[in-house]
Each structure stands twice: as C-alpha cells, then as structure tokens.
Design an enzyme around this catalytic site. Structure first.
Site, PDB file in Angstrom:
ATOM      1  CE  LYS A  48       1.253  -4.888   6.971  1.00  0.00           C
ATOM      2  NZ  LYS A  48       1.232  -4.389   5.571  1.00  0.00           N
ATOM      3  CB  SER A 123      -2.707  -4.078   4.797  1.00  0.00           C
ATOM      4  OG  SER A 123      -1.337  -4.139   4.435  1.00  0.00           O
ATOM      5  CB  SER A 147       0.008  -1.954   2.640  1.00  0.00           C
ATOM      6  OG  SER A 147      -1.188  -2.546   2.232  1.00  0.00           O
TER       7      SER A 147
HETATM    8  N1  GLN Z   1      -4.813  -2.350  -0.479  1.00  0.00           N
HETATM    9  C1  GLN Z   1      -4.056  -3.195  -1.350  1.00  0.00           C
HETATM   10  C2  GLN Z   1      -4.585  -4.595  -1.288  1.00  0.00           C
HETATM   11  O1  GLN Z   1      -5.532  -4.801  -0.623  1.00  0.00           O
HETATM   12  C3  GLN Z   1      -2.606  -3.128  -1.023  1.00  0.00           C
HETATM   13  C4  GLN Z   1      -2.208  -3.993   0.086  1.00  0.00           C
HETATM   14  C5  GLN Z   1      -0.743  -3.914   0.412  1.00  0.00           C
HETATM   15  O2  GLN Z   1      -0.012  -3.053  -0.069  1.00  0.00           O
HETATM   16  N2  GLN Z   1      -0.303  -4.864   1.208  1.00  0.00           N
HETATM   17  O3  GLN Z   1      -4.112  -5.489  -1.905  1.00  0.00           O
END
Ligand code: GLN
Length: 449
Positions: A48, A123, A147
């Site tokens: 990532k 994400s 994410s």
């Molecule tokens: N979807 C969640 C957010 O937008 C989690 C994001 C993540 O785990 N980095 O904050």
C-alpha cells in the site's frame, strides 16, 4: 499478469519493475550459493502506498506527497526483504487511507477485478485488487477502521488486521495512530499466516509495539473447530444486506455441524462504534496531518508569506475528504467541544472494551459479516454517511485493538464476493487463523475475477 490487466484495474500508483528484477537476481544468487533465501524467497509483494520505501515514491495517493521519496524503509518492508520477498509496486488507496472505496485517490480510482464497474472497497483497494487480479499473491495494507478487511471482502481475498501493536507501525504514514495497524492480504489463510509471521513481532522503533513474537500460526490451521465457542454478534447482523447475512448464517451452521458451540451474543456498545470512530480518528488525523505544511515534505504552493503558503499548499494538496476530516477532527478537539465529542467518544471506546470482554468470557471467537454489502458501483455512495456505514462491522475491533480478519465465503448479489469476519481477543491470532482456516475449507466456490 500485471501488464495484461493493470490498465483496466489500476491497482498500482507505481510499478517497481527494475527494482523487482534486481531483487529477484539477488535471490537467485542466494539460492545458487547455497544460502537460505528466506521463507518468502522470490514471492512478489504489493505494498500500500502509505508504507515508506527508501528511494521509491510514497504518496498516500495525495497530491501533497506526490513524488516524495522516503529516506528509509518501514520495518515491515525491511522484514519482507529479509524474508526474500520482492516488492513489485505501490498500490492505490483512498487519500491518506480515508475512505471505503478507493474513489478518493488523487490518482484515479481502482476497479474491482471481479466487475470493473464496481469499487474494490477501501482504503487499501489497490492491494486487495492486486491480489484478486493475480498481480501479486501477497499484499500489505493498513487498517484503521476496516481498510484491510472491507476491501478483502469486496474483492474475494483474505485480509487480516492483527492485534494493535503486533506489527510495527514504523514507516507507516500515520492516519489515526491509536487505530492504525498493518496487515496482509493473500489468496488463502495459510499465505496470510506466513506473511504475518514474517512482518510481525517486536520492534523497538515503534513505542506501541508489543514485546512478543507472532505465534506459530501455521501449526494450528488444520485443527478444526470442535468444541470451539463461537458467538454470532447480534448487533452486527442488523442493517446488513440479506445476501450477506445469509452467508454468515451458513457459516454458523457449518460450525454447529462440525461440533462447535454457536450462539448469539450481544456487544451493545458496537452500536456507537461508528460515531466514536468518526470523532476520534479525524481528531488524531487532524494532528497527524499538521506536518504537511509545504516545508517538510512534497509539494509547496506559493503564498505571500509563510501563513498563506502553508494554507494554499494544504488547500490545493489535500482532497475534499481529507479536508473534511481535518476540519471535523479540529472541531472535536477544540476547547468547549472536547468533552462533549472527543471525551465522550473515548468513553464509548472503554464501554466497547468492556462489552467485548464480557462476550469473550464465554466465547473463543466472534463472527459477523465483514461488509454490510457486496461491492457497489462507482459513485453510488456519494454522501459521506452512506460511505461511513461500510465500516459498521469492522470499526469495533479497531476501537479495542483486537485482531479480526475477513475470509471469502461464496458470492452474494450480482455474483460478487462475500466476506465473513472472525474476531478474536487480543493476541488471539492462533485461534482466529484456525477458525478462518475451517471457514476457508468449507467455502463454496467464489466468483472468478
Ligand atoms: N473507511 C474508514 C475510514 O474512512 C477506515 C479507513 C481505514 O481503515 N484506513 O476512515
């Protein structure tokens, strides 16, 4: 493989072709000279793009970091290299890991390899898509509120969020430091277990790192689930699409048939999980992202004086979602609102811990859906609240720091993959992987990407 489909999937922000070839040659040399090339010798790994890689651009899919080359490797990157893995590229994400669809990347969205008109989740959408599309058998992501697990579920691959502190965060660009954890994506549970064994364990460079090693996860994978006490979290079955709920019930029935004790369990505080998360995470983000000031990293926009240079850099460098989170977090922390918002959210966190402790007093692992729905179409969730609800089932484990993982289990609507989530108490990875391995062994055929 990457060349054949990357133009339509867009899993990567950067493909490290030359470096990968050089690293592979090194592995060949090690093998030829009789040296142990490591447990992941020659295995391609996608990272990532919020994990620091020395001399390789690391952008967080943000214009503000475009072209920035870290002067050091994240601990996980060093450990992968020491195990013989080959980094093939940096994967796309929602900017600064804020989102659930990878639509909020400054460099364009990633597409779900199972259906290019649908999102891969987020994400870490690029990492999930890279594994699903066969670009790399292993990828790393970060999980702050889901994410890793949510995109794994939407792309039909395995995704693991380890216990907070089990994997070093050194070199992970911070979003919300009290939640952030790095973890693996893989095609199967055994590969995920091996990868976690490689990247996990104590690191003095991360002050929140737990002073212990990752247990031998591979050893328990085939132990079955007889006698295991499995709780189906009642609150996490509400407001979930029927096609997903019915897959979770199928898994529960399989557990019963295999001799596990399965019942419903209540974890009442999870109802407030999303609210608490969307106050604490932005609060931490507003502080963590203060460092992008046009001086220390990446881009700089012009301004009449330092103050204006700073604000115009941030306004043009950050996307809308990031700006919204920084504003929300600053508000939640501001004098006069701190107790009402941030303080209260922290109390919810404590209550959630208590409720999970009560559930684990008579359960070994807990079961729930990973995502409330299968992968949705681009643009379908344009208001923030609908998007934030994607995290309903995943956020609770981040609030308490417990491990959780998503295992693909057949398909749901539109023939898209469904993921089932297994949650375990702190450092309960052994049992979690054992349970996951059972689910995997019983899973109906998934869709083919
Ligand atoms: N979807 C969640 C957010 O937008 C989690 C994001 C993540 O785990 N980095 O904050």
């Amino acid at each position: 493989m990457i060349e054949s489909r990357e133009s339509e999937v867009h899993a990567f922000n950067l493909i490290a072709r030359e470096k990968a070839i050089e690293a592979a040659a090194e592995i060949d040399k090690a093998v030829a000279s009789g040296r142990d090339p490591g447990p992941l010798a020659g295995v391609p790994v996608a990272l990532k793009d919020n994990l620091c890689t020395r001399g390789l651009a690391t952008t967080c899919s943000s214009l503000i970091l475009e072209g920035w080359e870290p002067p050091y490797d994240a601990t996980v990157v060093e450990r992968l290299a020491a195990a013989g893995a080959i980094v093939v590229g940096k994967t796309n994400l929602d900017e600064f890991a804020m989102g659930s669809s990878t639509e909020h990347s400054a460099f364009g969205p990633t597409h779900n390899p199972h259906d290019l008109t649908r999102v891969p989740g987020g994400s870490s959408g690029g990492s999930a898509a890279a594994v699903a599309a066969g670009f790399a058998p292993i990828a790393l992501g970060s999980d702050t509120g889901g994410s890793i697990r949510q995109p794994a579920s939407l792309c039909g691959v395995v995704g693991v969020k380890p216990t907070y502190g089990l994997v070093s965060r050194y070199g992970l660009i911070a979003f919300a430091s009290s939640f952030d954890q790095i973890g693996p994506f893989a095609n199967d549970v055994a590969d995920a277990a091996l990868t976690l064994e490689v990247i996990g364990g104590h690191d003095p460079l991360d002050s929140t790192s737990i002073p212990s090693q990752v247990p031998d996860l591979a050893k328990n994978l085939d132990r079955g689930v007889e006698g295991l006490r499995v709780g189906l979290v009642r609150e996490l079955l509400e407001g979930i699409d029927d096609d997903v709920v019915s897959r979770v019930h199928e898994v529960a029935d399989l557990f019963s048939s295999a001799g596990a004790e399965v019942d419903f369990v209540s974890v009442p505080a999870v109802e407030y999980g999303l609210t608490a998360y969307y106050l604490i995470a932005p609060a931490e983000a507003s502080s963590n992202l203060a460092r992008y000031d046009g001086v220390r990293y990446g881009m700089r926009a012009e301004g009449a004086d330092v103050k204006h240079m700073n604000s115009s850099t941030r306004r043009s460098g950050f996307g809308d979602e990031v700006i919204a989170r920084v504003m929300l977090g600053t508000f939640a922390l501001s004098a006069g609102y701190y107790d009402a918002y941030y303080g209260k959210a922290q109390k919810v966190r404590t209550l959630t811990r208590r409720d999970f402790d009560a559930a684990y007093a008579n359960h070994d692992v807990l079961l729930s859906p990973t995502s409330p729905s299968v992968a949705f179409k681009f643009g379908e969730r344009s208001d923030p609240m609908t998007m934030y609800r994607c995290d309903t089932c995943t956020v609770p484990s981040n609030l308490v720091g417990d491990p959780a993982m998503s295992i693909p289990f057949g398909t749901g609507a539109y023939d898209m993959p469904v993921g089932v989530q297994v949650m375990a108490p702190q450092l309960g990875e052994s049992l979690m992987f054992q349970t996951a391995s059972f689910i995997e062994s019983q899973a109906p055929a998934g869709s083919t990407p």
